[in-house]
Design a protein around this motif. Structure first.
Motif, PDB file in Angstrom:
ATOM      1  N   ARG A 255       0.880  -1.106  -0.045  1.00  0.00           N
ATOM      2  CA  ARG A 255      -0.042  -0.120  -0.156  1.00  0.00           C
ATOM      3  C   ARG A 255       0.971   1.368  -0.089  1.00  0.00           C
ATOM      4  O   ARG A 255       0.469   2.469  -0.370  1.00  0.00           O
ATOM      5  N   LEU A 261      -1.774   2.036  -7.497  1.00  0.00           N
ATOM      6  CA  LEU A 261      -2.811   2.939  -7.354  1.00  0.00           C
ATOM      7  C   LEU A 261      -3.908   2.502  -6.558  1.00  0.00           C
ATOM      8  O   LEU A 261      -4.374   3.338  -5.965  1.00  0.00           O
ATOM      9  N   GLU A 262      -4.118   1.167  -6.495  1.00  0.00           N
ATOM     10  CA  GLU A 262      -5.299   0.770  -5.897  1.00  0.00           C
ATOM     11  C   GLU A 262      -5.333  -0.581  -5.414  1.00  0.00           C
ATOM     12  O   GLU A 262      -4.599  -1.304  -6.295  1.00  0.00           O
ATOM     13  N   ILE A 264      -7.788  -4.103  -4.677  1.00  0.00           N
ATOM     14  CA  ILE A 264      -9.162  -4.243  -4.450  1.00  0.00           C
ATOM     15  C   ILE A 264      -9.320  -5.706  -4.207  1.00  0.00           C
ATOM     16  O   ILE A 264      -8.749  -6.727  -5.039  1.00  0.00           O
ATOM     17  N   ARG A 273      -3.971  -2.567  -8.754  1.00  0.00           N
ATOM     18  CA  ARG A 273      -4.100  -1.903 -10.010  1.00  0.00           C
ATOM     19  C   ARG A 273      -2.998  -0.649  -9.808  1.00  0.00           C
ATOM     20  O   ARG A 273      -2.786  -0.279  -8.972  1.00  0.00           O
ATOM     21  N   ARG A 275       0.049   2.043 -11.359  1.00  0.00           N
ATOM     22  CA  ARG A 275      -0.237   3.450 -12.182  1.00  0.00           C
ATOM     23  C   ARG A 275       0.296   3.473 -13.698  1.00  0.00           C
ATOM     24  O   ARG A 275       1.004   2.496 -13.768  1.00  0.00           O
ATOM     25  N   ASP A 310     -12.854  -2.512 -13.469  1.00  0.00           N
ATOM     26  CA  ASP A 310     -11.838  -1.620 -13.718  1.00  0.00           C
ATOM     27  C   ASP A 310     -11.741  -0.687 -14.655  1.00  0.00           C
ATOM     28  O   ASP A 310     -11.050   0.586 -14.488  1.00  0.00           O
ATOM     29  N   GLU A 317     -11.825   8.097 -13.605  1.00  0.00           N
ATOM     30  CA  GLU A 317     -10.698   8.623 -13.162  1.00  0.00           C
ATOM     31  C   GLU A 317     -10.123   9.752 -13.869  1.00  0.00           C
ATOM     32  O   GLU A 317      -9.483  10.783 -13.540  1.00  0.00           O
TER      33      GLU A 317
END
Length: 325
Positions: A255, A261-262, A264, A273, A275, A310, A317
């Protein structure tokens, strides 16, 4: 190409152009175009506050647009609002019927408001009770019904006058999965009969049920496509799927990585996910090295194709980043 577009517009049951709504300095809906043909299910997808409800209220004639034009079943909403609304069925987000009346009494009242009387009223009410599976609860108070039944009652009331166009605003919000599936089966049946249906939703899986969808962000339509084509769009943000046991420390470390980026959770795995521009293969190698150092095993790590959600998230975004640039 232009001839095909004109033909499509001519046959459309919903045709809105440049639809705009301002509240003071705030632009809730910003110049959107919406076209829906007979038998088509068109979905407006977006987060709360994206402008979906404001758009649908303008399209069904309960809110005047600041600018733009709306044609419904060949009727100009600005010039012939009464005629246009006569072709529309509308189911609002919240239950808008009378909780202290029975199901049948609600339908009788709505039939009267639509100008139905006598045998015609009785015929349409019986049709609604039968086709929307409400006969068993016809004498129950509407306010005492489970939410799924209330949604069906609202839909039944909206269909009494046999509209050509149906607007559904978050129709399955708060409804359990089985009732949601049953509701969509009803929607498909109505579309098969030739009704043009526009539905707003924030459920990603429901968007896949539509023939076409439009993604809304900050009052604008940022993408319009059929769900299958949208789901297969390539992303600039690679995705890794991670499955491990006892990997809490590993996850906490990941993290903090600037490339992530994310993260999930998905079906017992973790979708990471990255960048845009990241080298997914190199990053996966780094993660395996970190796992070895942390004593995490077994570890399954692979790059995977994006899911529909996604793609939607990435598009929204990008729209938000463009607005803030």
């Amino acid at each position: 190409m232009e001839a095909e577009e004109r033909s499509s517009q001519a046959s459309a049951l919903i045709d809105a152009r440049g639809l705009t709504r301002r509240f003071g300095d705030f632009v809730a809906v910003d110049g959107i175009d919406v076209t829906v043909g007979p038998g088509e299910v068109f979905g407006l997808l977006g987060a709360n506050g994206a402008g979906k409800t404001t758009a649908i209220r303008m399209l069904c004639g309960t809110l005047a647009p600041t600018a733009g034009s709306i044609m419904v079943a060949g009727q100009d909403m600005a010039r012939h609002a009464r005629r246009a609304r006569g072709q529309i069925g509308y189911v609002a987000q919240r239950f808008a019927l009378y909780g202290d009346l029975t199901v049948r009494e609600n339908l009788r009242l709505q039939a009267g408001l639509y100008g139905l009387a006598g045998g015609r009223s009785r015929e349409r009410i019986q049709w609604a009770l039968t086709h929307l599976a409400l006969a068993d609860v016809a004498e129950r108070m509407a306010g005492m019904l489970p939410l799924g039944y209330q949604r069906r009652l609202a839909l039944a009331a909206a269909l009494l006058h046999e509209p050509k166009v149906l607007f559904l605003d978050e129709p399955t919000s708060g409804v359990d999965p089985m009732a949601r599936q049953q509701f969509w089966e009803l929607i498909y049946g109505l579309a098969d009969s030739g009704i043009a249906i526009l539905v707003t939703t924030h459920y990603m899986n429901e968007a896949l049920f539509c023939d076409r969808i439009a993604l809304m962000d900050a009052g604008r339509i940022v993408v319009e496509d059929d769900p299958a084509a949208l789901a297969h769009r390539s992303l600039s943000t690679p995705i890794l799927s991670l499955k491990s046991e006892g990997g809490g420390t590993l996850v906490q470390e990941l993290r903090q990585w600037p490339e992530v980026l994310e993260m999930i959770p998905s079906a017992g795995q973790l979708r990471i996910r990255l960048r845009g521009g990241c080298d997914a293969t190199a990053l996966a190698s780094r993660i395996r090295g970190l796992a070895d150092e942390s004593g995490v095993a077994p570890l399954k790590l692979e790059q995977v194709d994006p899911e529909f959600e996604d793609v939607v998230v990435a598009i929204l975004e990008a729209s938000q980043q463009e607005r803030s640039a």
